[in-house]
Design an enzyme around this catalytic site. Structure first.
Site, PDB file in Angstrom:
ATOM      1  N   CYS A 138       0.852  -1.187   0.000  1.00 58.82           N
ATOM      2  CA  CYS A 138       0.000   0.000   0.000  1.00 58.82           C
ATOM      3  C   CYS A 138       0.887   1.236   0.000  1.00 58.82           C
ATOM      4  O   CYS A 138       1.679   1.433   0.940  1.00 58.82           O
ATOM      5  CB  CYS A 138      -0.916  -0.011   1.225  1.00 58.82           C
ATOM      6  SG  CYS A 138      -2.053   1.378   1.221  1.00 58.82           S
ATOM      7  N   CYS A 144      -3.436   7.026  -4.844  1.00 57.01           N
ATOM      8  CA  CYS A 144      -3.116   5.593  -4.759  1.00 57.01           C
ATOM      9  C   CYS A 144      -1.666   5.338  -5.183  1.00 57.01           C
ATOM     10  O   CYS A 144      -1.323   5.422  -6.373  1.00 57.01           O
ATOM     11  CB  CYS A 144      -4.072   4.760  -5.613  1.00 57.01           C
ATOM     12  SG  CYS A 144      -3.957   2.997  -5.262  1.00 57.01           S
TER      13      CYS A 144
HETATM   14  O1  PYC Z   1      -1.925   3.829  -1.975  1.00 59.50           O
HETATM   15  O2  PYC Z   1      -1.355   1.870  -2.789  1.00 59.50           O
HETATM   16  C1  PYC Z   1      -2.145   2.618  -2.252  1.00 59.50           C
HETATM   17  C2  PYC Z   1      -3.487   2.085  -1.888  1.00 59.50           C
HETATM   18  C3  PYC Z   1      -3.983   0.852  -2.145  1.00 59.50           C
HETATM   19  C4  PYC Z   1      -5.274   0.815  -1.621  1.00 59.50           C
HETATM   20  C5  PYC Z   1      -5.535   2.037  -1.043  1.00 59.50           C
HETATM   21  N1  PYC Z   1      -4.427   2.807  -1.223  1.00 59.50           N
END
Ligand code: PYC
Length: 322
Positions: A90, A240
């Protein structure tokens, strides 16, 4: 049932929350983190639920369980989890974790190694709560896979690994705005249902549990905007980290972003990660930079008479979590 209090520190990275468990977690034993996730899943899944599910948590919350690292020279090991299961890696969570460890005085500014179930990542804690994450090697696995998505027609997307599996869609009829979160969620969910129904998977048959769609940025401060549907049905408030790594892999494979060139990825709530990559064979090594803030220190309490002390189970609980 858990009875000991659990100490946590909450933070957010570009709006996306991370809850780091710093004391009171079950002992997952020793060995590589990939094996310890299996023990977590098989023997302590109720603990996952208790930390991140309602009524203490919410669908959007990502948990981070600290553990002894297995790989050499790591400052910590970490296992990320959410409302439906376990994440391989993550990005926003690692940024939140580094700022949390800095807040606790356990690390100083500079570069640190972190052990995860998918390998060691390096993260540099910078001034002003910025963190630059050297993520796991990433790559595009398949280009322009065509799906027939009920109610939406043909949707084409790339499949890429950025520490999690993503289906990335550039061309669609959706306008990316925060006011359209329900419609965007429905569109991405329909894509994910189609991937599941058609048996379309990542390498080694792994489920593609994140869907990422793209649109123009809201300002000149970014190069593009995304909307990311996470495995448990919540959307990522941050751009993300693993999704931006998957995006970089696709931009590199298409030859539209040079090595070292910065890509500024805006999220649906307007937060920005900077991304860049270096090539390594047929993979890229992504570098993701973002900012996080600690916003709570808390003790989770478990009352023996509380019917929801271990969280409200979801309809999917009991099925093998991803
Ligand atoms: O930032 O890799 C990330 C992530 C995955 C799911 C929620 N955030």
């Amino acid at each position: 049932m858990q009875v000991e209090p659990v100490k946590v520190i909450d933070s957010h990275t570009g709006g996306e929350p991370t809850r780091v468990v710093i004391a009171g977690a079950p002992d997952l034993g020793e060995g590589p983190l990939a094996a310890r996730v299996q023990r977590f899943r098989q023997h302590h899944d109720a603990f996952r639920r208790a930390v991140v599910n309602e009524p203490r948590g919410s669908d959007v919350l990502v948990g981070a369980l600290l553990c002894e690292p297995h790989a050499a020279d790591c400052v910590t090991g970490v296992i990320f989890f959410n409302n439906v299961g376990y994440l391989h890696m993550c990005g926003h969570g690692t940024i939140g974790l580094m700022v949390t460890l800095g807040h606790l005085g356990r690390i100083g500014l500079g570069r640190h190694r972190v052990d995860t179930p998918v390998g060691v990542v390096e993260a540099t804690l910078e001034p002003d709560n910025f963190v630059a994450l050297a993520n796991v090697p990433s790559y595009r696995y398949a280009k322009e896979v065509a799906l027939q998505v009920p109610n939406y027609g043909t949707v084409r997307g790339d499949i890429a690994w950025g520490g999690n599996w993503f289906f990335l869609v550039k061309q669609h009829q959706q306008q990316l705005s925060a006011a359209r979160v329900s419609a965007l969620t429905a569109f991405c969910q329909a894509i994910r249902d189609t991937l599941d129904r058609e048996g379309i998977r990542g390498a080694d048959g792994q489920p593609i549990d994140h869907v990422e769609i793209f649109g123009p940025p809201s300002s000149a401060a970014a190069d593009g905007r995304n909307f990311v549907l996470c495995p448990g049905g919540a959307y990522d408030r941050s751009p993300c980290g693993t999704g931006t790594s998957a995006k970089l892999a696709c931009l590199a494979a298409d030859g539209v972003l040079e090595e070292g060139q910065v890509w500024r990825q805006e999220s649906i709530v307007g937060s920005i990660f900077e991304g860049a990559y270096q090539r390594e064979g047929d993979r890229i090594l992504p570098r993701i930079r973002g900012q996080a803030f600690v916003n709570a220190e808390a003790t989770l309490l478990f009352h023996p008479g509380d019917p929801f002390a271990m969280g409200i189970p979801l309809p999917t609980d009991g099925e093998a979590p991803a």
